[in-house]
Design an enzyme around this catalytic site. Structure first.
Site, PDB file in Angstrom:
ATOM      1  N   ASP A  84       0.844  -1.195   0.000  1.00 23.60           N
ATOM      2  CA  ASP A  84       0.000   0.000   0.000  1.00 23.60           C
ATOM      3  C   ASP A  84       0.885   1.252   0.000  1.00 23.60           C
ATOM      4  OD1 ASP A  84      -2.388   1.445   0.204  1.00 23.60           O
ATOM      5  OD2 ASP A  84      -2.361   1.401   2.398  1.00 23.60           O
ATOM      6  N   ASP A 105       3.167   4.542  -5.377  1.00 21.29           N
ATOM      7  CA  ASP A 105       2.546   5.853  -5.211  1.00 21.29           C
ATOM      8  C   ASP A 105       3.546   6.938  -5.610  1.00 21.29           C
ATOM      9  OD1 ASP A 105       1.414   8.204  -4.467  1.00 21.29           O
ATOM     10  OD2 ASP A 105       1.028   7.647  -2.379  1.00 21.29           O
ATOM     11  N   GLU A 135      -0.939   5.844  -8.644  1.00 23.07           N
ATOM     12  CA  GLU A 135      -1.772   6.927  -8.079  1.00 23.07           C
ATOM     13  C   GLU A 135      -1.559   8.261  -8.794  1.00 23.07           C
ATOM     14  OE1 GLU A 135      -2.331   7.148  -3.840  1.00 23.07           O
ATOM     15  OE2 GLU A 135      -2.250   9.344  -3.865  1.00 23.07           O
ATOM     16  N   GLY A 209     -11.334   4.495   2.809  1.00 20.19           N
ATOM     17  CA  GLY A 209     -12.681   3.918   2.895  1.00 20.19           C
ATOM     18  C   GLY A 209     -13.357   4.070   4.244  1.00 20.19           C
TER      19      GLY A 209
END
Ligand code: 13P
Length: 287
Positions: A84, A105, A135, A209
């Site tokens: 992540d 990212d 991203e 989220g």
């Protein structure tokens, strides 16, 4: 079954639901997410931030633990092990360590540099069957030291990155890591629609989220979101259940201090949160 995330997200996008990425922090977290996915017959993505990877002593430990747990727990649903918000170096390390999916990212770089680095990692990852998330724009707030201003992604830049052959795209649309402030403006659906149109069939990723209302989640899915990341919400559930156990003095009753007892309410609370999200995202019985 450890797999990359490409097929599960293509299927989710085609059938109009989203697969949850749940970030893991330790053995209890991993076991809770895997068991819930199996019980719900849902595909799942285990997210590992660079900070969490370091905490768990390194990516090799994480990959070995996840692979062994899938086998020992007889997990049959598709599971992706995904980095992540990875840096360029972190992504390479996870590729070497046996992750099945990575996020690079590069959103804080100028777009040309984001393109160049993403392109290089796509070639490397794809040669090994590993899926890639990139991203554009940024996710507001802070997660494990990754700080974003929350810039809304530009649809043309999204297309530039999507055209590199990435598997799924995270685009900033006013989403924030951590709890949403009371004055949050909500998701920018106009931007999401423009990104969806510019990137055609690309599965889109909704970060941050935690705490997004159900109607916004459903609208985002209808506009091409096929992966939703949840981290803070499991942490809040774990902390609340652990606090309740200790405040009730249960750690002082019998062998309530036994870590297997002490951590059990938090473990059960993570399971309940993951189940609730899988139901909301529509991924139950989609494995
Ligand atoms: P939350 O912590 O807000 O749920 O965000 C998770 C996330 O986006 C991981 O990248």
């Amino acid at each position: 079954m450890l797999v990359n995330a490409t097929e599960m997200l293509k299927k989710a996008k085609a059938e109009g639901y989203a697969v949850g990425q749940f970030n893991i922090n330790n053995l209890e977290w991993t076991k809770a997410v895997l068991l819930t996915a199996e019980e719900c017959k849902s595909p799942v993505i285990l997210g590992v931030s660079e900070g969490a990877g370091k905490y768990m002593t390194g990516y090799k430990t994480v990959a070995a633990m996840v692979k062994a747990m899938i086998e020992e727990l007889n997990i049959t649903v598709p599971v992706a092990l995904h980095l992540d918000h990875g840096s360029y170096e972190g992504a390479k390390k996870c590729i070497d360590a046996g992750f099945s999916s990575i996020m690079f990212d590069g959103s804080h770089y100028p777009i040309e540099e984001n393109v160049a680095k993403t392109k290089e990692l796509v070639e490397l990852a794809h040669s090994l069957g590993i899926s890639v998330e990139a991203e554009v724009g940024s996710i507001g707030g802070e997660e494990d030291g990754v700080v974003g201003k929350g810039e809304v992604a530009d649809a043309n830049e999204c297309k530039m990155i999507a055209d590199l052959g990435i598997d799924f795209l995270a685009a900033g649309i006013g989403n924030i890591h951590g709890k949403y402030p009371a004055n949050w403006q909500g998701l920018d659906f106009e931007a999401l629609e423009a990104i969806k149109n510019a990137t055609e069939g690309m599965p889109l990723v909704l970060h941050g989220g935690t705490g997004i209302p159900a109607d916004m989640i459903q609208k985002a899915i209808s506009l091409g979101v096929a992966k939703i990341n949840v981290n803070t919400e499991c942490q809040l559930s774990f902390a609340a259940a652990t606090r309740e156990y200790i405040e009730a003095g249960k750690d002082q009753q019998g062998k309530g201090y036994d870590p297997r007892k002490l951590l059990l309410p938090g473990f059960e609370a993570i399971k309940a949160t993951v189940k609730e999200k899988m139901e909301l995202f529509g991924s139950v019985n989609k494995a």
